[in-house]
Design a protein around this motif. Structure first.
Motif, PDB file in Angstrom:
ATOM      1  N   HIS A 203       3.827   7.176   3.248  1.00  0.00           N
ATOM      2  CA  HIS A 203       3.873   5.844   3.849  1.00  0.00           C
ATOM      3  C   HIS A 203       5.087   5.070   3.352  1.00  0.00           C
ATOM      4  CE1 HIS A 203      -0.132   5.986   5.685  1.00  0.00           C
ATOM      5  NE2 HIS A 203      -0.512   6.667   4.622  1.00  0.00           N
ATOM      6  N   ASN A 204       5.530   4.149   4.194  1.00  0.00           N
ATOM      7  CA  ASN A 204       6.522   3.185   3.733  1.00  0.00           C
ATOM      8  C   ASN A 204       5.859   2.230   2.747  1.00  0.00           C
ATOM      9  OD1 ASN A 204       8.752   4.204   4.987  1.00  0.00           O
ATOM     10  ND2 ASN A 204       8.584   2.924   6.807  1.00  0.00           N
ATOM     11  N   TRP A 205       6.618   1.301   2.231  1.00  0.00           N
ATOM     12  CA  TRP A 205       6.136   0.516   1.094  1.00  0.00           C
ATOM     13  C   TRP A 205       6.725  -0.879   1.113  1.00  0.00           C
ATOM     14  CZ3 TRP A 205       9.478   4.670   0.963  1.00  0.00           C
ATOM     15  CH2 TRP A 205      10.816   4.372   0.668  1.00  0.00           C
ATOM     16  N   GLU A 206       6.266  -1.671   0.162  1.00  0.00           N
ATOM     17  CA  GLU A 206       6.851  -2.970  -0.139  1.00  0.00           C
ATOM     18  C   GLU A 206       6.927  -3.074  -1.654  1.00  0.00           C
ATOM     19  OE1 GLU A 206       8.874  -5.623  -0.228  1.00  0.00           O
ATOM     20  OE2 GLU A 206       8.238  -5.842   1.870  1.00  0.00           O
ATOM     21  N   ASP A 207       7.844  -3.881  -2.143  1.00  0.00           N
ATOM     22  CA  ASP A 207       7.984  -4.123  -3.576  1.00  0.00           C
ATOM     23  C   ASP A 207       6.903  -5.120  -3.992  1.00  0.00           C
ATOM     24  OD1 ASP A 207       8.678  -4.991  -6.136  1.00  0.00           O
ATOM     25  OD2 ASP A 207      10.826  -4.816  -5.757  1.00  0.00           O
ATOM     26  N   GLU A 208       5.956  -4.650  -4.803  1.00  0.00           N
ATOM     27  CA  GLU A 208       4.813  -5.481  -5.179  1.00  0.00           C
ATOM     28  C   GLU A 208       5.193  -6.657  -6.057  1.00  0.00           C
ATOM     29  OE1 GLU A 208       4.965  -2.172  -8.285  1.00  0.00           O
ATOM     30  OE2 GLU A 208       5.482  -2.485  -6.180  1.00  0.00           O
ATOM     31  N   GLU A 209       6.380  -6.636  -6.634  1.00  0.00           N
ATOM     32  CA  GLU A 209       6.825  -7.770  -7.443  1.00  0.00           C
ATOM     33  C   GLU A 209       7.637  -8.772  -6.623  1.00  0.00           C
ATOM     34  OE1 GLU A 209       8.916  -6.173 -10.763  1.00  0.00           O
ATOM     35  OE2 GLU A 209       7.147  -5.206 -11.621  1.00  0.00           O
ATOM     36  N   PHE A 210       8.171  -8.322  -5.488  1.00  0.00           N
ATOM     37  CA  PHE A 210       8.962  -9.200  -4.624  1.00  0.00           C
ATOM     38  C   PHE A 210       8.053 -10.047  -3.735  1.00  0.00           C
ATOM     39  CE2 PHE A 210      11.700  -9.759  -0.727  1.00  0.00           C
ATOM     40  CZ  PHE A 210      12.589 -10.651  -1.305  1.00  0.00           C
ATOM     41  N   ILE A 211       7.043  -9.417  -3.146  1.00  0.00           N
ATOM     42  CA  ILE A 211       6.082 -10.124  -2.299  1.00  0.00           C
ATOM     43  C   ILE A 211       4.746 -10.180  -3.026  1.00  0.00           C
ATOM     44  CG2 ILE A 211       4.908 -10.208  -0.072  1.00  0.00           C
ATOM     45  CD1 ILE A 211       7.918 -10.586   0.140  1.00  0.00           C
ATOM     46  N   ARG A 348      -5.897   2.205  11.682  1.00  0.00           N
ATOM     47  CA  ARG A 348      -6.720   3.035  10.796  1.00  0.00           C
ATOM     48  C   ARG A 348      -6.685   2.513   9.362  1.00  0.00           C
ATOM     49  NH1 ARG A 348      -5.781   9.440  12.122  1.00  0.00           N
ATOM     50  NH2 ARG A 348      -6.608   9.477  14.261  1.00  0.00           N
ATOM     51  N   ILE A 349      -5.506   2.118   8.912  1.00  0.00           N
ATOM     52  CA  ILE A 349      -5.373   1.619   7.545  1.00  0.00           C
ATOM     53  C   ILE A 349      -6.125   0.306   7.372  1.00  0.00           C
ATOM     54  CG2 ILE A 349      -3.709   0.653   5.895  1.00  0.00           C
ATOM     55  CD1 ILE A 349      -1.723   2.794   6.864  1.00  0.00           C
ATOM     56  N   VAL A 350      -5.959  -0.601   8.309  1.00  0.00           N
ATOM     57  CA  VAL A 350      -6.630  -1.897   8.224  1.00  0.00           C
ATOM     58  C   VAL A 350      -8.143  -1.720   8.238  1.00  0.00           C
ATOM     59  CG1 VAL A 350      -7.019  -4.074   9.450  1.00  0.00           C
ATOM     60  CG2 VAL A 350      -4.697  -3.196   9.165  1.00  0.00           C
ATOM     61  N   ASP A 351      -8.636  -0.839   9.095  1.00  0.00           N
ATOM     62  CA  ASP A 351     -10.074  -0.594   9.178  1.00  0.00           C
ATOM     63  C   ASP A 351     -10.595   0.085   7.915  1.00  0.00           C
ATOM     64  OD1 ASP A 351     -12.649  -0.344  10.749  1.00  0.00           O
ATOM     65  OD2 ASP A 351     -12.225   1.779  10.376  1.00  0.00           O
ATOM     66  N   ARG A 352      -9.848   1.055   7.415  1.00  0.00           N
ATOM     67  CA  ARG A 352     -10.285   1.805   6.227  1.00  0.00           C
ATOM     68  C   ARG A 352     -10.511   0.899   5.029  1.00  0.00           C
ATOM     69  NH1 ARG A 352      -6.220   5.985   3.111  1.00  0.00           N
ATOM     70  NH2 ARG A 352      -7.496   6.319   1.247  1.00  0.00           N
ATOM     71  N   PHE A 353      -9.646  -0.100   4.871  1.00  0.00           N
ATOM     72  CA  PHE A 353      -9.721  -0.952   3.691  1.00  0.00           C
ATOM     73  C   PHE A 353     -10.368  -2.314   3.968  1.00  0.00           C
ATOM     74  CE2 PHE A 353      -6.081   1.909   2.796  1.00  0.00           C
ATOM     75  CZ  PHE A 353      -6.585   2.520   1.654  1.00  0.00           C
ATOM     76  N   ASN A 395      -2.164   1.850  -2.993  1.00  0.00           N
ATOM     77  CA  ASN A 395      -1.716   2.905  -2.086  1.00  0.00           C
ATOM     78  C   ASN A 395      -0.278   2.784  -1.580  1.00  0.00           C
ATOM     79  OD1 ASN A 395      -4.429   4.429  -1.333  1.00  0.00           O
ATOM     80  ND2 ASN A 395      -4.877   2.233  -1.339  1.00  0.00           N
ATOM     81  N   PHE A 396       0.278   1.574  -1.520  1.00  0.00           N
ATOM     82  CA  PHE A 396       1.524   1.404  -0.777  1.00  0.00           C
ATOM     83  C   PHE A 396       2.623   0.706  -1.567  1.00  0.00           C
ATOM     84  CE2 PHE A 396      -2.053   1.055   2.350  1.00  0.00           C
ATOM     85  CZ  PHE A 396      -1.942   2.360   2.830  1.00  0.00           C
ATOM     86  N   ALA A 400       4.940   4.504  -6.002  1.00  0.00           N
ATOM     87  CA  ALA A 400       4.046   5.583  -5.580  1.00  0.00           C
ATOM     88  C   ALA A 400       4.663   6.405  -4.456  1.00  0.00           C
ATOM     89  CB  ALA A 400       2.706   5.010  -5.149  1.00  0.00           C
ATOM     90  N   SER A 401       5.260   5.741  -3.474  1.00  0.00           N
ATOM     91  CA  SER A 401       5.871   6.470  -2.358  1.00  0.00           C
ATOM     92  C   SER A 401       7.118   7.225  -2.800  1.00  0.00           C
ATOM     93  CB  SER A 401       6.211   5.501  -1.225  1.00  0.00           C
ATOM     94  OG  SER A 401       5.040   5.013  -0.602  1.00  0.00           O
TER      95      SER A 401
END
Length: 419
Positions: A203-211, A348-353, A395-396, A400-401
């Motif tokens: 999966h693509n990702w985002e920087d958890e410290e930036f956002i 699928r991701i939105v529903d799963r979580f 997960n994202f 991790a990615s």
């Protein structure tokens, strides 16, 4: 002992371009370099419509990564014609450079499907030069332009381009898909002789410290744009033809008179049509507001300025594209209103979580009802938002990615080294 191979990342977009592909490829190159791979980036001059177009040197270092830029002119992407020119110049120039460049050690190529012709070009180059390559599918071609009606699906261009892309998939050492639905599409495209086991879902990702999540009462962007006391639904990103914002604007018409504000931030080929639709509905500037792309430093505030974030995919694009906005929305700690088919990767991701609500394209009343339910139920907003952030962190996140890319490229037995 043979020298370590050089990993060559070929991408049209790279820092300081602000296209999501440029941001992700910059993270990937730096991250893999930090983990011990010898990375070199081959790219072009900045040209994305939201970015800094100041011309960059042909050779430079970015956080320890050697960056080489082609000498071909690159035009600011204000139209499809300019993009076609950029794509053609970049692909032809890069093909010639890699075909004839002198190389003194083993080279492994990693490329992303941007420009659209890159997979075929890199398959040709790597076949001639005997290089191993990795195919990263951000968008599937010719599937995307055929689905948009630029040429007939099943016609001559579609068949020829599809056959060449199949060769590129068959010859790849690794193929990266952004989700399980995209993996299924790629496997089908590859045909009966294609080894689906070489497809890695990363999966693509985002920087958890930036956002990071931020209360509107603490957010200067929310205050500056009058969002603090209004329930706000946000779409931020590229406004392309394969993003179904028509459903969102029509839902805004259903909610006119409610305490709900719709904010659409970004640019793209379909923005004029979306603005015109808002004007036709008498919503522009009132219920529906538009802003251009925001400066990079403001993104942690603009992306967290709302109550609900929107991810929208046009019908028929399941597995052809996977919106990187999904990960940014989840990082912001907001519920995700997903306008897509229930079996799409984003839905699928939105529903799963349990991180938001999915509605189908064109389901205007259902979309309006979901937004109204959020507006009247702050506890549901908080729960879905907290689930989104928790799922994102587990997960994202970026590391991790990139760890998964490193394991794929270097092999599972090679230890990850972080600077």
């Amino acid at each position: 002992m043979a020298p370590e191979p050089e990993y060559l990342l070929v991408t049209e977009y790279f820092h300081p371009d602000t296209a999501s592909t440029g941001q992700l490829m910059t993270d990937l190159a730096v991250g893999l370099n930090d983990r011990g791979l010898d990375m070199t980036v081959y790219t072009g001059q900045p040209n994305y419509h939201s970015g800094d177009n100041e011309r960059q040197p042909k050779r430079s270092l970015h956080e320890g990564v050697l960056v080489r830029r082609i000498g071909a002119p690159q035009f600011r992407q204000a139209s499809i014609l300019r993009r076609l020119v950029n794509w053609t110049l970049f692909t032809v120039w890069m093909t010639a450079l890699l075909l004839f460049e002198r190389v003194e050690r083993e080279r492994r190529v990693v490329f992303v499907t941007c420009p659209p012709f890159m997979p075929v070009a890199m398959w040709f180059v790597c076949t001639v030069r005997g290089w191993e390559y990795t195919y990263i599918a951000y968008d599937l071609y010719p599937d995307e332009p055929a689905a948009l009606g630029y040429f007939r699906k099943g016609g001559a261009l579609d068949r020829i381009w599809g056959a060449l892309d199949r060769r590129a998939l068959l010859g790849a050492e690794h193929v990266v898909a952004l989700g399980p639905v995209m993996k299924q599409r790629i496997s089908a495209k590859g045909g009966p002789s294609f080894d689906a086991d070489k497809i890695h879902v990363i999966h693509n990702w985002e920087d958890e410290e930036f956002i990071t999540p931020m209360a509107k009462s603490d957010n200067w962007f929310s205050k500056e744009h009058g969002l603090e006391d209004q329930f706000t639904v946000l779409y931020s990103g590229n406004i392309a033809e394969f993003h179904d914002l028509e459903t969102l604007v029509r839902a805004a018409a259903e909610l006119e008179g409610e305490n709900v504000q719709f904010l659409i931030i970004g640019e793209g080929d379909n923005k004029r049509r979306i603005v015109e639709l808002a004007e036709e509905q008498g919503l522009r500037g009132d219920s529906v507001r538009f802003l251009p792309y925001q400066p990079w430093d403001d993104l942690p505030y603009s992306l967290t300025s709302a109550d609900v974030s929107v991810v929208a995919v046009k019908e028929g694009f399941e597995g052809i594209v996977v919106s990187s906005k999904l990960y940014t929305a989840m990082a912001s700690g907001q519920p995700v209103l997903t306008i897509a088919k229930a079996n799409d990767d984003e839905a699928r991701i939105v529903d799963r979580f349990d991180a938001g609500v999915q509605v189908e394209q064109g389901s205007v009343e259902e979309a309006a009802a979901a937004i109204k339910r959020y507006e009247r139920n702050p506890e549901l907003v908080d729960r879905h938002g907290a689930n989104a952030r928790e799922a994102f962190e587990e997960n994202f996140v970026k590391d991790a990615s990139i760890d998964r890319y490193h394991e794929m490229l270097a092999g599972p037995d090679r230890k990850t080294v972080k600077a």
